[in-house]
Design a protein around this motif. Structure first.
Motif, short mmCIF file in Angstrom:
data_model
loop_
_atom_site.label_atom_id
_atom_site.label_comp_id
_atom_site.label_asym_id
_atom_site.label_seq_id
_atom_site.Cartn_x
_atom_site.Cartn_y
_atom_site.Cartn_z
N VAL A 72 0.85 -1.19 0.00
CA VAL A 72 0.00 0.00 0.00
C VAL A 72 0.89 1.24 0.00
O VAL A 72 1.89 1.28 0.72
CB VAL A 72 -0.90 0.01 1.26
N PRO A 73 0.56 2.27 -0.79
CA PRO A 73 1.39 3.48 -0.79
C PRO A 73 1.27 4.22 0.53
O PRO A 73 0.20 4.29 1.13
CB PRO A 73 0.78 4.31 -1.94
N MET A 74 2.39 4.74 1.00
CA MET A 74 2.40 5.51 2.25
C MET A 74 3.22 6.77 2.06
O MET A 74 4.45 6.75 2.16
CB MET A 74 2.98 4.67 3.38
N PRO A 75 2.56 7.88 1.72
CA PRO A 75 3.31 9.14 1.57
C PRO A 75 3.99 9.51 2.88
O PRO A 75 3.47 9.26 3.96
CB PRO A 75 2.23 10.15 1.20
N TYR A 76 5.18 10.08 2.76
CA TYR A 76 6.00 10.51 3.89
C TYR A 76 6.56 9.35 4.71
O TYR A 76 7.05 9.54 5.81
CB TYR A 76 5.23 11.51 4.78
N LYS A 98 -6.97 10.49 2.89
CA LYS A 98 -8.00 10.89 3.84
C LYS A 98 -7.62 10.45 5.25
O LYS A 98 -7.77 11.20 6.22
CB LYS A 98 -9.34 10.29 3.44
N ASP A 99 -7.12 9.22 5.37
CA ASP A 99 -6.75 8.70 6.68
C ASP A 99 -5.64 9.54 7.30
O ASP A 99 -5.63 9.79 8.51
CB ASP A 99 -6.30 7.24 6.57
N LEU A 100 -4.68 9.98 6.49
CA LEU A 100 -3.57 10.79 6.99
C LEU A 100 -3.91 12.29 7.04
O LEU A 100 -3.09 13.09 7.48
CB LEU A 100 -2.33 10.58 6.11
N ARG A 101 -5.12 12.63 6.56
CA ARG A 101 -5.59 14.02 6.54
C ARG A 101 -4.65 14.92 5.77
O ARG A 101 -4.42 16.08 6.15
CB ARG A 101 -5.76 14.53 7.98
N VAL A 119 -8.04 3.65 -3.45
CA VAL A 119 -7.11 3.30 -2.38
C VAL A 119 -6.26 4.51 -2.01
O VAL A 119 -6.09 4.84 -0.83
CB VAL A 119 -6.20 2.13 -2.80
N GLU A 120 -5.74 5.20 -3.02
CA GLU A 120 -4.91 6.36 -2.76
C GLU A 120 -5.69 7.46 -2.04
O GLU A 120 -5.18 8.10 -1.11
CB GLU A 120 -4.34 6.89 -4.08
#
Length: 284
Positions: A138-142, A265-268, A259-260
Motif C-alpha cells: 500500500v502506498p504511504m506518503p511521507y 484521507k486517513d492521513l488528513r 485506495v490512494e
C-alpha cells in the motif's frame, strides 16, 4: 521428539520478543538475537539471546554458526530486525540514511537467508518467515524509504519461495498494519529536515500516534508467525490483524485511485494547511 530450532532476529523487544516467546510456547527451541545480545536484558525469558548485527556479514555468520554448533540444525528463521524513519518527506533523508535503512531492513534479511539456506538445503527442509508490512503493498506518503524496503523484501521473498520450494524450503511474508510497540517509539528522525515540511511533520506525527493508540499489540503478529510456522502447506503472504486484512482486500479489488484517496484521507493530507501551502507554491 527433539524440539525444532528457530532463530528470531530483533528479539529484544516488541514483535520479535513476543514472537520468540510464543514460538517457545509452541514447542520450538528459540534463539533470539539483537545487537547487544543478552546484555542489559532483565527478567526470565523462554528463549536464549545471542548478539547479532544483521548489517555485518561476520556477525551474521558467527551467530548462525553458533546455533549450528549448539543444536546441529536450524528449522525456522524469522527475519524481524528493522527500523523506520519518522514520517517525513523523502527528500529529508540523506542518501546515507537511505542506505542505512536498506542495509538493515532489506540486506539484513538477505544476509540472514544466505547464511541459513545452505544448511536448510542440505537437510531438505526449512521455513523462512519475513516480517513485512502493509506498506509493502500500500502506498504511504511521507514514509517512502521504509515502504521501499518492505516492497523490496516482498519481491525478494516471492521470488525466493519459488526458487526454494523444490529444496523443501518455504518462504512466507507476514504483513501487519499499525502495531503498538517500541518500534514506532524508536524511529529515526530525518537527518536533513527542511523547514518547509515542519508543520506537516507535526500533523503526520499526531495522526500516526492517534492510530497507534487503537492499534493491535505485537501478540497479533506473533500469533500469525506461529500459524505460518506450523502450517502444513504455508502460503507466501499472510496479513496480520483486521486492518491489514481490509487493506489487502482493498488493494486487490478496489481501483487504485480509491485506495490512494483513502490513504490521503486517513492521513488528513489534503486538509493540512502546510500541504496546501506546498502545493500552491509549485509552478504550474
Amino acid at each position: 521428539m527433539n524440539s525444532k530450532i528457530a532463530i528470531v532476529t530483533g528479539a529484544s523487544s516488541g514483535i520479535g520478543e513476543v514472537t520468540a516467546e510464543q514460538l517457545a510456547r509452541a514447542g520450538y527451541k528459540v534463539y533470539g538475537t539483537s545487537r547487544r545480545g543478552a546484555q542489559g536484558q532483565s527478567g526470565k525469558r523462554a528463549f536464549q539471546m545471542l548478539a547479532l548485527d544483521v548489517t555485518s556479514d561476520e556477525s551474521v555468520a558467527a551467530a548462525v554458526n553458533e546455533v549450528l554448533r549448539l543444536e546441529g540444525r536450524i528449522d525456522l528463521l524469522v527475519n524481524n530486525a528493522g527500523f523506520g524513519v519518522a514520517p517525513a518527506a523523502a527528500e529529508e533523508s540523506s542518501i546515507r540514511q537511505a542506505q542505512a535503512i536498506f542495509d538493515t531492513n532489506f540486506f539484513g534479511t538477505v544476509r540472514m537467508i544466505r547464511a541459513v539456506v545452505p544448511h536448510m538445503r542440505q537437510r531438505g527442509s526449512g521455513r523462512i518467515i519475513n516480517i513485512s508490512s502493509v506498506l509493502g503493498f500500500v502506498p504511504m506518503p511521507y514514509m517512502a524509504l521504509y515502504s521501499a524496503t518492505k516492497h523490496a523484501v516482498e519481491g525478494y521473498s516471492e521470488s525466493l519461495d519459488q526458487e526454494l520450494r523444490t529444496q523443501g524450503i518455504r518462504v512466507s511474508l507476514v504483513e501487519p498494519a499499525y502495531i503498538k510497540s517500541a518500534f514506532d517509539a524508536n524511529q529515526l528522525q530525518p537527518d536533513q529536515a527542511l523547514d518547509e515540511y515542519r508543520d506537516l511533520r507535526v500533523g503526520l506525527d499526531l495522526r500516526v500516534k492517534e492510530a497507534l493508540e487503537g492499534a493491535d499489540g505485537p501478540a497479533v503478529v506473533a500469533k500469525t508467525v506461529v500459524q505460518v510456522a506450523l502450517a502444513a502447506t504455508p502460503k507466501v503472504r499472510y496479513t496480520s490483524g483486521a486492518l491489514a486484512g481490509r487493506l489487502r482486500f482493498l488493494r486487490r479489488f478496489a481501483p487504485a485511485g480509491l485506495v490512494e484517496a483513502g490513504v490521503r484521507k486517513d492521513l488528513r493530507l489534503d486538509s493540512q494547511p502546510a500541504l496546501r501551502k506546498l502545493t500552491t507554491a509549485v509552478p504550474q
